[in-house]
Design an enzyme around this catalytic site. Sequence first.
Site, PDB file in Angstrom:
ATOM      1  N   GLU A 161       0.739  -1.114   0.101  1.00  0.00           N
ATOM      2  CA  GLU A 161       0.296  -0.117  -0.203  1.00  0.00           C
ATOM      3  C   GLU A 161       0.630   1.191   0.061  1.00  0.00           C
ATOM      4  O   GLU A 161       0.307   2.372   0.438  1.00  0.00           O
ATOM      5  CB  GLU A 161      -1.238  -0.064   1.387  1.00  0.00           C
ATOM      6  CG  GLU A 161      -0.104  -0.261   2.027  1.00  0.00           C
ATOM      7  CD  GLU A 161      -1.260  -0.744   3.216  1.00  0.00           C
ATOM      8  OE1 GLU A 161      -2.834  -0.018   3.195  1.00  0.00           O
ATOM      9  OE2 GLU A 161      -0.861  -0.907   4.681  1.00  0.00           O
ATOM     10  N   ASP A 176      -4.807   2.910   0.293  1.00  0.00           N
ATOM     11  CA  ASP A 176      -3.730   3.435   0.575  1.00  0.00           C
ATOM     12  C   ASP A 176      -2.853   4.147  -0.563  1.00  0.00           C
ATOM     13  O   ASP A 176      -2.277   5.024  -1.074  1.00  0.00           O
ATOM     14  CB  ASP A 176      -3.149   3.258   1.788  1.00  0.00           C
ATOM     15  CG  ASP A 176      -3.219   3.565   3.632  1.00  0.00           C
ATOM     16  OD1 ASP A 176      -3.835   4.654   3.476  1.00  0.00           O
ATOM     17  OD2 ASP A 176      -3.980   2.623   3.793  1.00  0.00           O
TER      18      ASP A 176
HETATM   19  C1  PEP Z   1      -6.252  -0.279   1.819  1.00  0.00           C
HETATM   20  O1  PEP Z   1      -5.128   0.805   2.385  1.00  0.00           O
HETATM   21  O2  PEP Z   1      -6.276  -0.267   0.284  1.00  0.00           O
HETATM   22  C2  PEP Z   1      -6.688  -0.897   3.802  1.00  0.00           C
HETATM   23  C3  PEP Z   1      -7.352  -2.162   2.801  1.00  0.00           C
HETATM   24  O3  PEP Z   1      -6.756  -0.492   4.027  1.00  0.00           O
HETATM   25  P1  PEP Z   1      -7.204   0.635   5.475  1.00  0.00           P
HETATM   26  O4  PEP Z   1      -8.020   0.694   4.854  1.00  0.00           O
HETATM   27  O5  PEP Z   1      -7.388  -0.502   6.365  1.00  0.00           O
HETATM   28  O6  PEP Z   1      -6.037   1.292   5.274  1.00  0.00           O
HETATM   29 MG    MG Z   2      -4.360   0.724   4.047  1.00  0.00          MG
END
Ligand code: PEP
Ligand code: MG
Length: 613
Positions: free
Chosen positions: A467, A491
């Site tokens: 990410e 992210d």
């Molecule tokens: C993302 O970043 O795509 C993810 C699944 O994590 P979060 O949304 O919890 O940051």
């Molecule tokens: Mg994330």
Amino acid sequence: MHLLLKLFFAKELCFKNLTPYYFNNLTVSESNTKEEIILQGIAASPGVAHGRAVVYLQKQLDVPCYDIVEAQFDAELERFDQAILETRAEITQVRDKIAKSLGEGEARIFDAHLLVLEDNALLDEVTAELRGSKKNIEFCYNNVAQRYISFFRSMEDEYLRERVADIGDVSRRLLHNLIGMQKVNLGQLAAESIIVSEDISSSDAADMDRNKLLGFVTDCGGRTSHSVIMARSLRIPVVVGTHDATKRILSGNHILVDGYEGVIVINPTEDRLYKYGKLATERKKRDDTFNSFISEPAQTLDGASISLMANVEGLHEMEQVKAMCAEGVGLFRTEGIFLRHHGYPPESVQYDEYRSVVEAAGDQPVIIRTLDVGGDKIIGDDNIKDDNSFMGFRAIRFCLGNEAIFKTQLRAILRSSAHGNVKIMYPMISGLNELRQANQVLASVKQDLRDTGEAFDESIEVGAMVEVPSAAVIIDLLAAETDFLSIGSNDLIQYLMAVDRLNEQVAHLYDPAHPAVLRTLKSIIDGCKAAKTPVSICGEIAGDPIYAGLLLGMGADSLSLTSSLLPEVKYFIRHIKKAEAEVLVAEVMKLGDSAEIVQKLEAFRRKALGDMA
Ligand code: PEP
Ligand code: MG
């Protein structure tokens, strides 16, 4: 005693800001009329809600200002006395609660707040202001409080300067009582309501009561904020990024929230309600069709399979995960447990939570992500307060910097692995160093468990989220040292495009169809394929059919999504051919304009879904 002296006196006491304080806004606005008003925001969680609005303001309080005559002085002062009584009772109540839970030392701040509240000099000034200005009492009180705040702000003494926030808190509390606004707690709404707020924090959202919360609307925020993700999993319609809904909607207004199109209608007409009623019937028919395929395999028309897994935050979602026939949990966001706990739960509490989800999953895999605190997930109030918390001390960075917290969680996860098919996933890995460091901590926790004879899965798989753009660039290196990888597109997109995922002002730049995003996704998947490391996508794009088809075409092994979105994605997968999805990938990879890319993806979706599109 003058307030200044009291505050010097209170220096001995432990000053601390009041806990966040919430109030409704009673500003007279256009929505006071019965006229229908339409506001446009960003569609964040699908569905339509209709009901009574409760406006929930955290930061700014609009203090009314109007003229009064001398004959009203006594009544105004009586209102003021009443508000002081209520505020005193409230502060005393909070004080007692804090004294019980955290001890007398922590509670002393509230004694100082009581001194501020009852300061004679300040109260006399308010009375003089009332007689002099002939304005309503809340306006007079606010003027005096603001003068005190400016005075303290200009003090040389740093300690007294910092007391500005405390005077602000007390005066807000008093004004709130004076204006007659009710506090709102998302976990204990008195009646079915649609919450209208500047923003909804993840810890507020952790307390959401699905039975009473019909929907929510925010001024700020983006589609991938954690509170929105939670609402989506609970099927609560949400519209974000309206800029000024809290100014245009009044508590008590009837509003309609269209989470499909990002529209809010204040005082909807009968005609509008009828049209939405028809729309709801159509949506229901469509959902019934999607649901009728739910127990079928996620297989394309030409026989290719993709595993559809669920994103969860705890046991409360597992019934739905099972009902939606997910093939396990592809992302267990453990922050939910910490947010609901409003702190760092001990190993035993975490173990019980993980174990309950693992047991509910039976022999299906559960990928438990280690704590991803920071960003918009702030635990308690002692947490990271970076200016730019998404780029700061977040997720694995926080865990590696707080080894005791990390180890407690790893122990609990490892112990839960004795009860099912558990995998561990680290969030926000930016390079090999972090991955190896995390693995070293894991190895030491495993050793501790062996030493004390605690059971765990010795061959537990360990993976990482991709990410951060740097992780995407070195995907070959990461893939060589992990058992699996999962793309966190929420992210990844924000970091790749330098677009804060919560900021509605740049929401138009948060573009999953940007060629840079598509190229990055493809190169991650290609890199994983070359290393034979399974790769999934667990960001929000996995739950959107227009991207799900593309990701299948790129070769993703699995998609992990909010389980409520699973039926539509499965239906879609079952109505396309993988070979066609691969052609689609080849075509869109040649395009440079994201609007054109979206058009192509939409056309592909429409062709596959036909009437159901
Ligand atoms: C993302 O970043 O795509 C993810 C699944 O994590 P979060 O949304 O919890 O940051
Ligand atoms: Mg994330």
